[in-house]
Design a protein around this motif. Sequence first.
Motif, PDB file in Angstrom:
ATOM      1  N   ILE A  35      -7.104 -32.383 -45.059  1.00  0.00           N
ATOM      2  CA  ILE A  35      -6.815 -33.644 -45.745  1.00  0.00           C
ATOM      3  C   ILE A  35      -5.656 -33.399 -46.702  1.00  0.00           C
ATOM      4  CG2 ILE A  35      -7.772 -35.464 -47.205  1.00  0.00           C
ATOM      5  CD1 ILE A  35     -10.588 -34.401 -46.322  1.00  0.00           C
ATOM      6  N   VAL A  36      -4.601 -34.192 -46.555  1.00  0.00           N
ATOM      7  CA  VAL A  36      -3.419 -33.947 -47.377  1.00  0.00           C
ATOM      8  C   VAL A  36      -2.982 -35.213 -48.110  1.00  0.00           C
ATOM      9  CG1 VAL A  36      -2.595 -32.068 -45.917  1.00  0.00           C
ATOM     10  CG2 VAL A  36      -1.811 -34.398 -45.477  1.00  0.00           C
ATOM     11  N   HIS A  37      -2.393 -34.992 -49.258  1.00  0.00           N
ATOM     12  CA  HIS A  37      -1.804 -36.085 -50.033  1.00  0.00           C
ATOM     13  C   HIS A  37      -0.406 -35.663 -50.444  1.00  0.00           C
ATOM     14  CE1 HIS A  37      -1.441 -39.440 -52.799  1.00  0.00           C
ATOM     15  NE2 HIS A  37      -1.044 -38.584 -53.734  1.00  0.00           N
ATOM     16  N   PRO A  42       4.731 -33.230 -58.619  1.00  0.00           N
ATOM     17  CA  PRO A  42       4.870 -31.792 -58.884  1.00  0.00           C
ATOM     18  C   PRO A  42       6.324 -31.336 -58.897  1.00  0.00           C
ATOM     19  CG  PRO A  42       3.066 -32.161 -57.383  1.00  0.00           C
ATOM     20  CD  PRO A  42       3.751 -33.482 -57.560  1.00  0.00           C
ATOM     21  N   ALA A  43       7.138 -31.939 -58.021  1.00  0.00           N
ATOM     22  CA  ALA A  43       8.548 -31.558 -57.993  1.00  0.00           C
ATOM     23  C   ALA A  43       9.272 -31.975 -59.272  1.00  0.00           C
ATOM     24  CB  ALA A  43       9.220 -32.196 -56.782  1.00  0.00           C
ATOM     25  N   GLU A  92       7.878 -36.422 -50.463  1.00  0.00           N
ATOM     26  CA  GLU A  92       7.701 -37.799 -49.996  1.00  0.00           C
ATOM     27  C   GLU A  92       6.788 -37.798 -48.781  1.00  0.00           C
ATOM     28  OE1 GLU A  92       8.356 -41.289 -47.719  1.00  0.00           O
ATOM     29  OE2 GLU A  92       9.176 -39.344 -47.119  1.00  0.00           O
ATOM     30  N   ALA A  93       5.976 -38.856 -48.637  1.00  0.00           N
ATOM     31  CA  ALA A  93       4.892 -38.865 -47.662  1.00  0.00           C
ATOM     32  C   ALA A  93       5.353 -38.640 -46.233  1.00  0.00           C
ATOM     33  CB  ALA A  93       4.122 -40.194 -47.765  1.00  0.00           C
ATOM     34  N   VAL A  94       6.362 -39.371 -45.783  1.00  0.00           N
ATOM     35  CA  VAL A  94       6.791 -39.261 -44.389  1.00  0.00           C
ATOM     36  C   VAL A  94       7.252 -37.841 -44.071  1.00  0.00           C
ATOM     37  CG1 VAL A  94       8.437 -40.082 -42.674  1.00  0.00           C
ATOM     38  CG2 VAL A  94       7.389 -41.695 -44.241  1.00  0.00           C
ATOM     39  N   HIS A 119       3.081 -44.675 -50.811  1.00  0.00           N
ATOM     40  CA  HIS A 119       3.194 -45.569 -49.665  1.00  0.00           C
ATOM     41  C   HIS A 119       3.002 -44.811 -48.354  1.00  0.00           C
ATOM     42  CE1 HIS A 119       4.429 -48.990 -52.056  1.00  0.00           C
ATOM     43  NE2 HIS A 119       5.214 -48.182 -52.719  1.00  0.00           N
ATOM     44  N   VAL A 120       1.871 -45.044 -47.702  1.00  0.00           N
ATOM     45  CA  VAL A 120       1.638 -44.593 -46.334  1.00  0.00           C
ATOM     46  C   VAL A 120       1.283 -45.847 -45.570  1.00  0.00           C
ATOM     47  CG1 VAL A 120       0.292 -43.110 -44.811  1.00  0.00           C
ATOM     48  CG2 VAL A 120       0.819 -42.349 -47.113  1.00  0.00           C
ATOM     49  N   LEU A 121       2.275 -46.530 -45.064  1.00  0.00           N
ATOM     50  CA  LEU A 121       2.058 -47.869 -44.554  1.00  0.00           C
ATOM     51  C   LEU A 121       2.442 -47.984 -43.095  1.00  0.00           C
ATOM     52  CD1 LEU A 121       5.203 -49.038 -44.562  1.00  0.00           C
ATOM     53  CD2 LEU A 121       4.686 -49.308 -46.981  1.00  0.00           C
TER      54      LEU A 121
END
Length: 296
Positions: A35-37, A42-43, A92-94, A119-121
């Motif tokens: 499971i990742v977020h 942090p950066a 960033e998520a993507v 945003h993971v849409l």
Amino acid sequence: MSGLVVVGVDGSAAALAAVDAAAHEARMRNTELHIVHAFIWPALHVPRGTSPLGPPAGGVRERVEEMLAEALTRAQAAAPGVQASHGVIAGEAVTALEAESRAAQLLVVGHHSSDGFVHVLLGSTAAHLAAHAACPMMVVRGRPKPAGPVLVAVDGSPQGQAAVAFAFTEAALRGTDLVALHAWTTWTDHEKPALGRPLEIVDLIGDERQLQATEDHLLAEALSGHRERYPNLTVHPRLVHGRTRPALIEATGSAQLIVVGGRGRGGFTGLLLGSVSQAVLQHAQCPVTVVRAGVA
């Protein structure tokens, strides 16, 4: 099968539904769930603790850790015994999820964003991951029918064979039937020879019965080798005279999962994700797995 099942979470109800689906997939595949977020702070070196201007226990990182703990609990409840881990990825998520897909056998995401927190849409993110992930990608959406079949879109192209193979395996893992749907119209025949004269309507339509027989043979050929590997799997070939996108979307109403290729017969060769796959991602009534050639 090698590799993890990876699921991206963002604190939304859709992400928790994705965790449920990913946990079941990991247990079926006898592999670990990760499971990742994706977390950009942090950066930026955000302090770990709470802000002096904010409420106690209101730090951004604390919220993320609580979210991951909730997701882990949810996974263990959905699929008792599944081995699960979690982690925060800076970025960033993507980009982060695309990187995670390189060590995965399946990437799972929810179908819409949360409240803008991360945003993971569905739309640009899901389409990007479907086109660029290094493994098959599942978008958990709709209301799947638990007793329904796995549905696979068959177009007869070499690129579509990865999706067909994945669908056979998935149906076998789930212990359910497989419906293999191939839609055709009188415009499906892309191999008309040069006539050396102006086209007439008969050239465009041709002998409809002969074309139907050709499409039926194409569907049978696409399934034949896989049927031999899964002799105990019940397969329902479905030949539909009509447009592909509406036929598939309607069929998802009675399925527990639809599997589509990234891009198959027809379309523009430069596109990584075809129009049919994009339409199914946007409108399917059940979860969607996109399987591009070379990643399964």
